[in-house]
Design a protein around this motif. Structure first.
Motif, PDB file in Angstrom:
ATOM      1  N   GLY A  95       0.708  -1.201   0.094  1.00 19.84           N
ATOM      2  CA  GLY A  95       0.017  -0.035  -0.178  1.00 19.84           C
ATOM      3  C   GLY A  95       0.662   1.390  -0.083  1.00 19.84           C
ATOM      4  O   GLY A  95       1.482   1.534  -1.075  1.00 19.84           O
ATOM      5  N   HIS A  96       0.853   2.084   1.252  1.00 16.59           N
ATOM      6  CA  HIS A  96       1.805   3.107   1.318  1.00 16.59           C
ATOM      7  C   HIS A  96       2.406   3.070   2.817  1.00 16.59           C
ATOM      8  O   HIS A  96       1.614   2.302   3.723  1.00 16.59           O
ATOM      9  CB  HIS A  96       1.121   4.462   0.858  1.00 16.59           C
ATOM     10  CG  HIS A  96       0.162   4.974   1.682  1.00 16.59           C
ATOM     11  ND1 HIS A  96      -0.960   4.354   1.770  1.00 16.59           N
ATOM     12  CD2 HIS A  96       0.191   5.906   2.492  1.00 16.59           C
ATOM     13  CE1 HIS A  96      -2.068   5.058   2.850  1.00 16.59           C
ATOM     14  NE2 HIS A  96      -1.131   5.780   3.291  1.00 16.59           N
ATOM     15  N   LYS A 135      -5.487  11.273  -6.715  1.00 11.21           N
ATOM     16  CA  LYS A 135      -4.628  10.087  -7.117  1.00 11.21           C
ATOM     17  C   LYS A 135      -3.739  10.136  -5.985  1.00 11.21           C
ATOM     18  O   LYS A 135      -2.690   8.951  -6.155  1.00 11.21           O
ATOM     19  CB  LYS A 135      -3.680  10.331  -8.391  1.00 11.21           C
ATOM     20  CG  LYS A 135      -4.911  10.529  -9.544  1.00 11.21           C
ATOM     21  CD  LYS A 135      -5.989   9.592  -9.819  1.00 11.21           C
ATOM     22  CE  LYS A 135      -6.800   9.603 -10.853  1.00 11.21           C
ATOM     23  NZ  LYS A 135      -7.821   8.332 -10.763  1.00 11.21           N
ATOM     24  N   SER A 137      -2.641   9.069  -1.854  1.00 15.45           N
ATOM     25  CA  SER A 137      -2.966   8.123  -0.787  1.00 15.45           C
ATOM     26  C   SER A 137      -3.602   8.554   0.364  1.00 15.45           C
ATOM     27  O   SER A 137      -3.257   9.581   0.928  1.00 15.45           O
ATOM     28  CB  SER A 137      -1.478   7.006  -0.624  1.00 15.45           C
ATOM     29  OG  SER A 137      -1.436   6.304  -1.609  1.00 15.45           O
ATOM     30  N   THR A 139      -5.582   6.635   4.121  1.00 13.46           N
ATOM     31  CA  THR A 139      -5.959   5.441   4.962  1.00 13.46           C
ATOM     32  C   THR A 139      -7.228   5.807   5.681  1.00 13.46           C
ATOM     33  O   THR A 139      -7.262   6.653   6.366  1.00 13.46           O
ATOM     34  CB  THR A 139      -4.962   5.139   6.137  1.00 13.46           C
ATOM     35  OG1 THR A 139      -3.589   4.993   5.511  1.00 13.46           O
ATOM     36  CG2 THR A 139      -5.053   3.723   6.415  1.00 13.46           C
ATOM     37  N   SER A 144      -5.379   1.099   3.017  1.00 12.98           N
ATOM     38  CA  SER A 144      -4.696   2.121   2.048  1.00 12.98           C
ATOM     39  C   SER A 144      -5.431   2.197   0.840  1.00 12.98           C
ATOM     40  O   SER A 144      -5.885   1.152  -0.026  1.00 12.98           O
ATOM     41  CB  SER A 144      -3.428   1.567   1.731  1.00 12.98           C
ATOM     42  OG  SER A 144      -2.619   2.412   0.816  1.00 12.98           O
ATOM     43  N   THR A 146      -6.545   5.164  -2.921  1.00  9.15           N
ATOM     44  CA  THR A 146      -6.337   6.147  -3.835  1.00  9.15           C
ATOM     45  C   THR A 146      -7.443   6.941  -3.753  1.00  9.15           C
ATOM     46  O   THR A 146      -8.465   6.489  -4.017  1.00  9.15           O
ATOM     47  CB  THR A 146      -5.724   5.395  -5.090  1.00  9.15           C
ATOM     48  OG1 THR A 146      -4.770   4.443  -5.022  1.00  9.15           O
ATOM     49  CG2 THR A 146      -5.537   6.583  -6.284  1.00  9.15           C
ATOM     50  N   ASP A 183      -1.136  11.067   4.238  1.00  9.59           N
ATOM     51  CA  ASP A 183       0.280  10.622   4.194  1.00  9.59           C
ATOM     52  C   ASP A 183       1.204  11.478   4.822  1.00  9.59           C
ATOM     53  O   ASP A 183       1.294  12.772   4.716  1.00  9.59           O
ATOM     54  CB  ASP A 183       0.635  10.957   2.770  1.00  9.59           C
ATOM     55  CG  ASP A 183       1.875  10.264   2.151  1.00  9.59           C
ATOM     56  OD1 ASP A 183       2.596  10.038   2.881  1.00  9.59           O
ATOM     57  OD2 ASP A 183       1.852  10.174   0.859  1.00  9.59           O
TER      58      ASP A 183
END
Length: 212
Positions: A95-96, A135, A137, A139, A144, A146, A183
């Protein structure tokens, strides 16, 4: 550190109210396999410390600060929750980068189903709007995702069948709260710029210093 890729759909089995805290007992056979006292497990995107494990369940103490800043205070026995163990160094980042530190809560505003996915609109606190971009990220309850559309007071996400089936986002209805974590890299960049530091220039300077 987590990735926002939910490993297991768990369940709250007990909630004990303590002085300015709550003790949760949660069932998650997968995430408790090999877990021990002091380990971390993300519950709906909130990083919690394992107190004890037994028979596929674990307990975690949740302080009042966490209850105030997240939606965990609304959990009751029988509530379903998204569970994830910390990422292993050297593993794939599916994910990120997710810390499990909730920045705020939003609310499901609407759900628009289509043939292969579902578009979900979520309210966005004003103090978090600047960190959410199209576009980019975000949570949501530890998942996670987009961002499809980013507005001043809401954002939208598109949920695929796997996410709908394997996480709590498949059953969350309009009006229900969700935990949000933006993020962390965006927050670091903002802090550096506020201090008058050019992150790109600082990185280049550091690279030159390390060059023999």
């Amino acid at each position: 550190m987590f990735t926002g890729i939910v490993e297991e759909l768990g369940e709250v089995t007990a909630v004990e109210q303590l002085a300015e805290a709550s003790r949760f007992r949660l069932r998650g056979p997968l995430v408790t396999d090999g877990a021990k006292h002091g380990d971390s497990i993300a519950v709906n995107g909130v990083c919690l410390t394992v107190v004890e494990t037994a028979d596929g369940e674990f307990t975690a103490d949740v302080m009042q600060e966490t209850l105030n800043r997240s939606s965990l205070g609304a959990l009751r026995p029988g509530s379903r929750v998204n569970l994830e163990r910390p990422m292993a160094l050297g593993g794939r980042l599916g994910g990120h980068l997710v810390q499990g530190h909730v920045d705020g809560t939003g609310e499901i505003l609407s759900r628009t189903p289509s043939e292969h996915w579902e578009l979900v609109k979520v309210s966005l606190p004003g103090n978090l709007a600047r960190y959410v971009v199209e576009k980019g990220s975000i949570t949501v309850d530890g998942v996670s995702l987009t961002v499809v559309e980013a507005a001043a007071d809401h954002f939208t996400i598109s949920l695929i069948p796997t996410t709908l089936a394997l996480t709590t986002l498949g059953t969350k209805q309009p009006g229900e709260p969700v935990n949000l974590e933006v993020d962390v890299l965006a927050k670091y960049v903002e802090r550096l710029l506020a201090a008058g530091v050019d992150p790109l220039a600082a990185t280049a300077a550091a690279a030159e210093e390390d060059t023999p």
